[in-house]
Design an enzyme around this catalytic site. Structure first.
Site, short mmCIF file in Angstrom:
data_model
loop_
_atom_site.label_atom_id
_atom_site.label_comp_id
_atom_site.label_asym_id
_atom_site.label_seq_id
_atom_site.Cartn_x
_atom_site.Cartn_y
_atom_site.Cartn_z
N LYS A 28 0.83 -1.20 0.00
CA LYS A 28 0.00 0.00 0.00
C LYS A 28 0.87 1.26 0.00
O LYS A 28 0.64 2.18 -0.80
CB LYS A 28 -0.92 -0.02 1.23
CG LYS A 28 -2.02 1.00 1.16
CD LYS A 28 -2.94 0.90 2.38
CE LYS A 28 -3.77 -0.34 2.35
NZ LYS A 28 -4.54 -0.59 3.55
N ARG A 97 -3.22 2.97 8.67
CA ARG A 97 -3.57 1.73 7.98
C ARG A 97 -2.37 0.81 7.88
O ARG A 97 -1.27 1.25 7.60
CB ARG A 97 -4.01 2.03 6.55
CG ARG A 97 -5.34 2.69 6.42
CD ARG A 97 -5.46 3.32 5.04
NE ARG A 97 -6.81 3.74 4.81
CZ ARG A 97 -7.68 3.07 4.06
NH1 ARG A 97 -7.31 1.98 3.45
NH2 ARG A 97 -8.91 3.50 3.92
N GLY A 106 -8.35 -7.50 4.70
CA GLY A 106 -9.14 -7.60 5.93
C GLY A 106 -8.42 -8.25 7.09
O GLY A 106 -8.99 -8.45 8.16
N MET A 108 -5.61 -7.28 8.71
CA MET A 108 -4.96 -6.45 9.73
C MET A 108 -5.72 -5.16 9.91
O MET A 108 -6.74 -4.91 9.28
CB MET A 108 -3.52 -6.24 9.35
CG MET A 108 -2.75 -7.53 9.51
SD MET A 108 -1.02 -7.27 9.30
CE MET A 108 -1.01 -6.54 7.70
N ARG A 341 -3.37 -1.10 -6.36
CA ARG A 341 -2.43 -2.23 -6.40
C ARG A 341 -2.79 -3.09 -7.60
O ARG A 341 -3.89 -2.98 -8.15
CB ARG A 341 -2.51 -3.05 -5.11
CG ARG A 341 -3.83 -3.71 -4.98
CD ARG A 341 -4.02 -4.46 -3.70
NE ARG A 341 -5.45 -4.73 -3.64
CZ ARG A 341 -6.11 -5.03 -2.57
NH1 ARG A 341 -5.51 -5.10 -1.41
NH2 ARG A 341 -7.39 -5.29 -2.62
N HIS A 457 -15.81 -8.80 1.38
CA HIS A 457 -14.81 -9.66 1.99
C HIS A 457 -14.90 -11.09 1.44
O HIS A 457 -13.90 -11.68 1.03
CB HIS A 457 -15.01 -9.66 3.51
CG HIS A 457 -14.07 -10.58 4.23
ND1 HIS A 457 -14.39 -11.89 4.54
CD2 HIS A 457 -12.81 -10.40 4.65
CE1 HIS A 457 -13.38 -12.45 5.14
NE2 HIS A 457 -12.40 -11.58 5.23
N SER A 788 16.41 -41.22 -12.24
CA SER A 788 15.12 -40.56 -12.05
C SER A 788 14.94 -40.40 -10.54
O SER A 788 14.97 -41.39 -9.80
CB SER A 788 14.00 -41.41 -12.64
OG SER A 788 12.77 -40.78 -12.39
N CYS A 856 10.40 -38.36 -10.84
CA CYS A 856 9.09 -38.98 -11.04
C CYS A 856 8.29 -39.05 -9.74
O CYS A 856 7.22 -39.64 -9.70
CB CYS A 856 9.21 -40.35 -11.68
SG CYS A 856 10.16 -41.50 -10.69
N TYR A 876 13.90 -33.56 -17.36
CA TYR A 876 12.45 -33.64 -17.43
C TYR A 876 11.83 -33.85 -16.05
O TYR A 876 12.51 -34.24 -15.10
CB TYR A 876 12.01 -34.79 -18.36
CG TYR A 876 12.33 -36.17 -17.85
CD1 TYR A 876 11.45 -36.84 -17.00
CD2 TYR A 876 13.51 -36.81 -18.19
CE1 TYR A 876 11.74 -38.11 -16.51
CE2 TYR A 876 13.82 -38.07 -17.71
CZ TYR A 876 12.92 -38.72 -16.86
OH TYR A 876 13.21 -39.95 -16.37
C1 PEP Z 1 9.19 -42.12 -5.47
O1 PEP Z 1 9.58 -42.74 -4.48
O2 PEP Z 1 9.29 -40.89 -5.59
C2 PEP Z 1 8.53 -42.83 -6.57
C3 PEP Z 1 8.16 -42.20 -7.66
O3 PEP Z 1 8.24 -44.13 -6.37
P1 PEP Z 1 7.00 -44.67 -5.55
O4 PEP Z 1 6.13 -43.50 -5.21
O5 PEP Z 1 6.33 -45.64 -6.43
O6 PEP Z 1 7.67 -45.29 -4.37
#
Ligand code: PEP
Ligand code: MG
Length: 905
Positions: A28, A97, A106, A108, A341, A457, A788, A856, A876
Site C-alpha cells: 500500500k 492503515r 481484511g 490487519m 495495487r 470480503h 530418475s 518422477c 524432465y
Molecule cells: C518415489 O519414491 O518418488 C517414486 C516415484 O516411487 P513410488 O512412489 O512408487 O515409491
C-alpha cells in the site's frame, strides 16, 4: 540488532517512495508513493517501514528513533495542511492503515479519523458546516479504535448502534441525526471505560501512537497468521503503517467512497468495473454492510469525478501494465485516490488478461507467463455444472469466484470446520463474511452470502483462495440464528440440506447438480479446438499461454502412467513420454493370484511356472504402452513394492485359518499362505524387502520383466513402430546392486535381440530415492544411463517420515507451528531433500556427462518444485496425466522468470 539501527530511516513521505519499495514500505505504501509521484490526487501522508515493525516485533519496543522521525513527518504534514493533528478549531485528522508487502485483505487493522476528541469534534463540525458528520466521524473513531486498538468486543458497539436505531424507529445509520450520534458517542465512551478500565484517549498523538502499535501487533494476530500460512506468505516480513490525511466520503450526497477494477477481475473482460457507496466512509463498501451502486451509475451522479476517475484508471493500467484495483473517495465533488495495487483476479481472468495485455503490446510473452500460475490452470480444469441437468433454482447472486461447489448447508464457520473434519462437504452460508470466518471459508467447498458485492470480503478472500463463491444473493434470506435460508416462494433450506452453487453464473440450486468437465479439459483432450466457433475466450487464452510456455521451457514433461489409456491421455495433454510406469499395477486384480503362486513356490520349477504365466501378460501390457507412446521414451520400472502387498491381510487370513481349524476343515492353501504372510511380515515394510532387493532375492523375477519389455519392444519394432523403452531399477542404495541387475538384464536383452533379429537400443538406469544413492551418485552413474529422482521415497528417507502415516498424524501441528509452510511431500524441501538432488545430479553428470536426469515423485507436478528442478538442470519432470498441463506451464514460467520477468504473485 545492528549498530547502524539508529541511523536507519524508518519513515518515508509519500513523495519519497516508489512502487518497487514494497519490501520496505509494504504494497500500500509503495503504491501510494507511486501514485503521488504520478501526480494523481493522493491525500498527503507518510509511511512507517516494515523494518520498524520488525524491530518492534523482535523486542516488543518501537525503535528509539521512530518517535522523533514520526514527529518530524507529522510536523511537515501539519505545515503542508495548515492545521495541527486534533487542533480544536480545525483538526487535521489522519487514518492509520496497515500494509504489508503482500496484500492480506481484511487481515490487519485500520483506524480512521485519528485526531478527533471531545474538543476537536466541534471544530470539525464548524469547518465542515455539518454537525452530524462530525459526530458520526467521532463515533466511528471510538468504535474502530475501541475494537482494534483497545481490544473491546466490537459487538458491544454494534448493539448500541442497533439500539439507537431501534429507539428512533429508523432502519439505517444515515437516519440518525447529530443529537442521536452525540448520545451514541457518550455510550461508546462508556463502553470503552467499562471494558478497558480507562477513558478513551483524548490526546491525538497518543491516539496515533497507540494505533501504530496496534497495526504492528496485528501482524501476529491469529487471523493474519492463518492467512499467511494459507497463502504461503513468510511470517517475518512485518507490516508497514501508512499515516494518511483524512478525506471524507461521508460529507453528504456529493461525497462517497468506492472500489474499482480496471478490468473485470472475475471474467477478465475489458472495461472498468466497481462499486460505489454514496455518503459513506472507508470500509463500508468492502464490508458489504449496505448495498452498493455500480460504478457506471456514478456518471449520472457526478460526471466530472467519474471522468477523472476513468482517466486515472487508464493511467494506472498503462503504468502498471496490469489490472489494477483502486479505492477512492469523493469529498464534496473532489476525487481522492486512497489506494491502488495490481489486483487479485480469478484464474480465468488471469489467463484472459495476460493475453489481452500481450495483444495491447503492454507486456511480452515471457511476462505474460509471469502473470498466471499452474495452480490457476489446475483450477480451470475443475469440472463445472452440467447445463443440461434438471435443476431446482433457489435464487441468484453475484458470480464472485468461479467453480461448481456442492455441499451441505452450514451457517457458521465453526460448523463448517467441524463437519468438514468428519469428511462432509459443506457450503458456508452467511449474510456476509468477515475475517473471523476465515477458518470456515477454508473448510468449505464454496461460500454463499446474501449481502455485499464483488469486492466484499467473501468475494475477495474466496477469489484469493480459488474457492467458489456466490455473494450478494439478496433474494435469499439468510437466518444464521435459526440456521436456515429462505428462498423466494418460501422454500427453506435447513442446515445439512444439500445445495449447489455456481460461482461462474451466480446461481444457487437446491440439491446436488451433476458436474461436467471444464472446457479447458475438453480442449486438452482434443475435443475442442481453440480456433473453433464454440471455443470461448478462455480456451483461446489457455491455448496461447500454453504455446508461450512450450516455446520457452527447457524442461521436458513426461507422465506417470501404467496403461495405454493413461498414456494416450497423457499424450493428448502434451506428455513427451512416460517417466514412470509402475509395473506393480500390472500385477493386481485377477493377476494377483499368479503373484501369490510365485511367492508360495517351493521349487524352481514351480517358480518358473508362475513366472511363465505372468510373462505374456506383462509383455502384452508393454506392447500396448509402447504403441500408445510410439516414438517417445517410456521408462518402465521393475517391481518395487514389498511382496506382502500382493498377499491377503495378515489379520483377515489368521481369522480365516482359525475359523477353519475350529470347524476342523483346515484349508491347505490358506495355511501355506499364512506361513508366507508371516515370513514376509515386516515392521517397516517400506524399509524392507522391496525394490532392487526383491529382484536380487527372488530368482527370475526381474529377468522375466526385462524379457517382457525386450520382447514387447522387438514386437513393436518388427511392426514398424518406434519403441523407446528405458528400464529402471528402484530403491538402489549402492552401485553393486545395480551392476548385478544390469548384468542379468543385458544377458536377457542380448538373447531377445538375437532371437528376434532386432537392435533394441534399450537403456538402463535407476531411481535415486535413497540418501545413500544420492550420496554415491558418482559411482552409481557408472552403471546407469539415467537417474530418475524418486522424491517420494527420498523425502521419506531423508526426513525419516513414514510417507503413509505422518501427513495424517502430526503434519497439521507442524504446519501450525510453522516448522514448514507446506508438506515436504507436496513441495520439495529445497534445503534438505533438494540439496541431495542437486548434489547427486552434479556428481552423476561429472561421471557421465550425458546422464539423463528426471524426477518422477509427486513433486514432478508441483509448481514450486518444477521451478526447483528447472534450476538444478534436470532434463524432465514426470507427473500424473492431469498435472501435465500444469507442469508444462510451470516449466515455461520457470524459464521465463529465470530470464528476468517480474513475478506479480
Ligand atoms: C518415489 O519414491 O518418488 C517414486 C516415484 O516411487 P513410488 O512412489 O512408487 O515409491
Ligand atoms: Mg519410490
Amino acid at each position: 540488532m545492528p549498530v547502524s539501527e539508529d541511523r536507519q530511516k524508518f519513515v518515508y513521505d509519500f513523495t519519497e517512495g516508489n512502487k518497487d519499495l514494497k519490501d520496505l514500505l509494504g504494497g500500500k505504501g509503495a503504491n501510494l508513493a507511486e501514485m503521488t509521484n504520478l501526480g494523481l490526487p493522493v491525500p498527503p501522508g507518510f509511511t512507517i517501514t516494515t523494518e520498524a515493525c520488525k524491530v518492534y516485533l523482535a523486542g516488543g519496543q518501537e525503535p528509539p528513533a521512530l518517535r522523533d522521525e514520526v514527529t518530524a513527518h507529522l510536523d511537515a504534514l501539519e505545515a503542508r495542511m495548515g492545521k495541527k493533528l486534533g487542533q480544536a478549531d480545525d483538526p487535521l485528522l489522519v487514518s492509520v492503515r496497515s500494509g504489508a508487502k503482500f496484500s492480506m485483505p481484511g487481515m490487519m487493522d485500520t483506524v480512521l479519523n485519528i485526531g478527533l476528541s471531545d474538543d476537536s469534534v466541534a471544530g470539525l463540525a464548524t469547518q465542515a458546516g455539518d454537525e452530524r458528520f462530525a459526530w458520526d466521524s467521532y463515533r466511528r473513531l471510538i468504535q474502530m479504535f475501541g475494537k482494534t486498538v483497545l481490544g473491546v468486543d466490537g459487538e458491544l458497539f454494534e448493539e448500541a448502534l442497533e439500539e439507537a436505531k431501534r429507539a428512533k424507529g429508523v432502519a439505517t445509520d444515515v437516519e440518525l441525526d447529530a443529537a442521536d450520534l452525540r448520545t451514541l458517542v457518550g455510550e461508546f465512551k462508556d463502553i470503552v471505560a467499562k471494558e478497558t478500565g480507562r477513558d478513551f484517549p483524548q490526546d491525538p498523538r497518543e491516539q496515533m501512537d497507540l494505533a501504530i502499535r496496534a497495526v504492528f501487533d496485528s501482524w501476529n494476530g491469529e487471523r493474519a497468521k492463518l492467512y499467511r500460512r494459507q497463502e504461503r506468505i513468510p511470517g517475518d516480513l512485518g507490516t508497514a503503517v501508512n499515516i494518511c490525511s483524512m478525506v471524507f466520503g461521508n460529507l453528504g450526497p456529493d461525497s462517497g467512497t468506492g472500489v474499482a477494477f480496471t478490468r473485470d477481475p472475475a471474467s477478465g473482460h475489458q472495461g472498468v468495473y466497481g462499486d460505489y457507496l454514496q455518503n459513506a466512509q472507508g470500509e463500508d463498501v468492502v464490508a458489504g454492510i449496505r448495498n452498493t451502486m455500480q460504478l457506471a451509475e456514478l456518471e449520472q451522479l457526478d460526471k466530472a469525478s467519474y471522468d477523472q476517475l476513468m482517466q486515472i484508471m487508464e493511467t494506472l493500467e498503462t503504468h502498471y501494465r496490469d489490472l489494477c484495483d483502486i479505492e477512492f473517495t469523493i469529498e464534496r465533488g473532489k476525487l481522492w485516490m486512497l489506494q491502488t495495487r495490481v489486483g487479485k483476479r480469478t484464474a480465468g481472468a488471469a489467463f484472459r488478461i495476460a493475453t489481452q495485455l500481450v495483444d495491447q503490446g503492454l507486456i511480452t510473452e515471457a511476462e505474460a507467463l509471469s502473470r498466471v500460475t499452474g495452480n490457476q490452470l489446475a483450477q480451470l480444469m475443475f469440472p463445472r455444472f452440467d447445463e443440461k441437468a434438471k435443476t431446482d433454482l433457489l435464487g441468484r447472486g453475484i458470480a464472485a469466484s468461479p467453480g461448481a461447489a456442492v455441499g451441505k448447508a452450514v451457517f457458521d464457520s465453526y460448523t463448517a470446520v467441524k463437519w468438514s473434519r468428519s469428511g462432509e462437504k459443506v457450503i458456508l452460508i452467511r449474510r456476509e463474511t468477515n475475517p473471523d470466518d476465515l477458518n470456515g471459508m477454508i473448510a468449505a467447498e464454496g461460500i454463499l452470502t446474501s449481502r455485499g458485492g464483488k469486492t466484499s470480503h467473501a468475494a475477495v478472500v474466496a477469489r484469493g483462495m480459488g474457492k467458489t463463491c456466490v455473494c450478494g444473493a439478496e433474494e435469499l434470506e439468510v437466518d444464521t440464528k435459526r440456521r436456515r435460508l429462505t428462498a423466494p416462494g418460501g422454500v427453506v433450506i435447513e442446515e445439512g440440506d444439500v445445495v449447489s452453487i455456481d460461482g461462474s453464473s451466480g446461481k444457487v440450486y437446491r440439491g446436488e447438480v451433476p458436474v461436467v468437465p471444464s472446457p479447458v479439459v475438453e480442449y486438452f483432450e482434443g475435443r475442442m479446438h481453440a480456433g473453433a466457433d464454440d471455443a470461448d475466450g478462455l480456451v483461446q487464452a489457455v491455448h496461447r499461454m500454453m504455446a508461450y510456455a512450450d516455446r520457452m521451457r527447457r524442461l521436458r514433461v513426461r507422465a506417470n502412467a501404467d496403461n495405454a489409456e493413461d498414456a494416450s491421455r497423457a499424450r493428448r495433454f502434451g506428455a513427451q513420454g512416460i517417466g514412470l510406469c509402475r509395473t506393480e499395477h500390472m500385477f493386481l486384480g485377477e493377476r494377483r493370484e499368479m503373484v501369490e503362486r510365485l511367492i508360495l513356490a517351493h521349487t524352481d520349477d514351480e517358480r518358473q511356472q508362475a513366472l511363465d504365466t505372468l510373462m505374456p501378460l506383462q509383455k502384452a501390457d508393454f506392447v500396448e504402452l509402447f504403441e500408445a507412446m510410439d516414438g517417445l521414451p517410456v521408462t518402465v520400472r521393475l517391481l518395487d513394492p514389498p511382496l506382502h502387498e500382493f498377499l491377503p491381510d495378515i489379520t483377515d487370513l489368521s481369522v480365516r485359518v482359525a475359523l477353519a481349524e475350529a470347524r476342523h476343515e483346515p484349508h491347505e492353501n490358506d495355511l501355506r499362505l499364512l506361513q508366507a504372510v508371516h515370513k514376509l511380515h515386516e515392521q517397516n515394510p517400506m524399509l524392507g524387502l522391496r525394490g532392487v532387493r526383491l529382484g536380487l532375492v527372488i530368482p527370475g523375477l526381474f529377468a522375466m520383466q526385462v524379457r517382457a519389455i525386450a520382447e514387447a519392444a522387438a514386437e513393436r519394432r518388427n511392426a514398424k513402430g518406434d519403441p523407446r523403452a528405458e528400464i529402471m531399477i528402484p530403491l538402489v542404495g549402492t552401485v553393486q546392486e545395480l551392476e548385478i541387475v544390469r548384468e542379468e538384464a543385458e544377458r536377457v536383452i542380448a538373447e531377445v535381440e538375437a532371437a528376434t533379429g532386432t537392435d533394441l537400443r534399450l537403456t538402463l538406469g535407476t531411481m535415486i530415492e535413497l540418501p545413500r544413492a544420492a550420496l554415491t551418485a558418482a559411482q552409481i552413474a557408472e552403471a546407469a544411463e539415467f537417474f530418475s529422482f524418486g522424491t517420494n521415497d527420498l523425502t521419506q528417507t531423508v526426513w525419516g517420515f513414514s510417507r503413509d502415516d505422518v501427513e495424517a498424524s502430526f503434519f497439521t501441528a507442524y504446519l501450525e507451528k510453522g516448522i514448514f509452510g507446506v508438506s515436504p511431500f507436496e513441495t520439495i524441501d529445497r534445503d534438505g531433500v533438494g540439496s541431495l538432488v542437486r548434489a547427486a545430479a552434479e556428481a552423476g553428470r561429472a561421471t557421465r556427462p550425458d546422464l539423463k536426469l528426471g524426477v518422477c515423485g509427486e513433486h514432478g507436478g508441483d509448481p514450486d518444485s518444477v521451478h526447483f528442478f528447472h534450476e538444478v538442470g534436470l532434463d524432465y519432470v514426470s507427473c500424473s496425466p492431469f498435472r501435465i498441463p500444469v507442469a508444462r506451464l510451470e516449466a515455461g514460467r520457470a524459464a521465463a522468470l529465470g530470464k528476468g520477468s517480474s513475478d506479480t504473485r
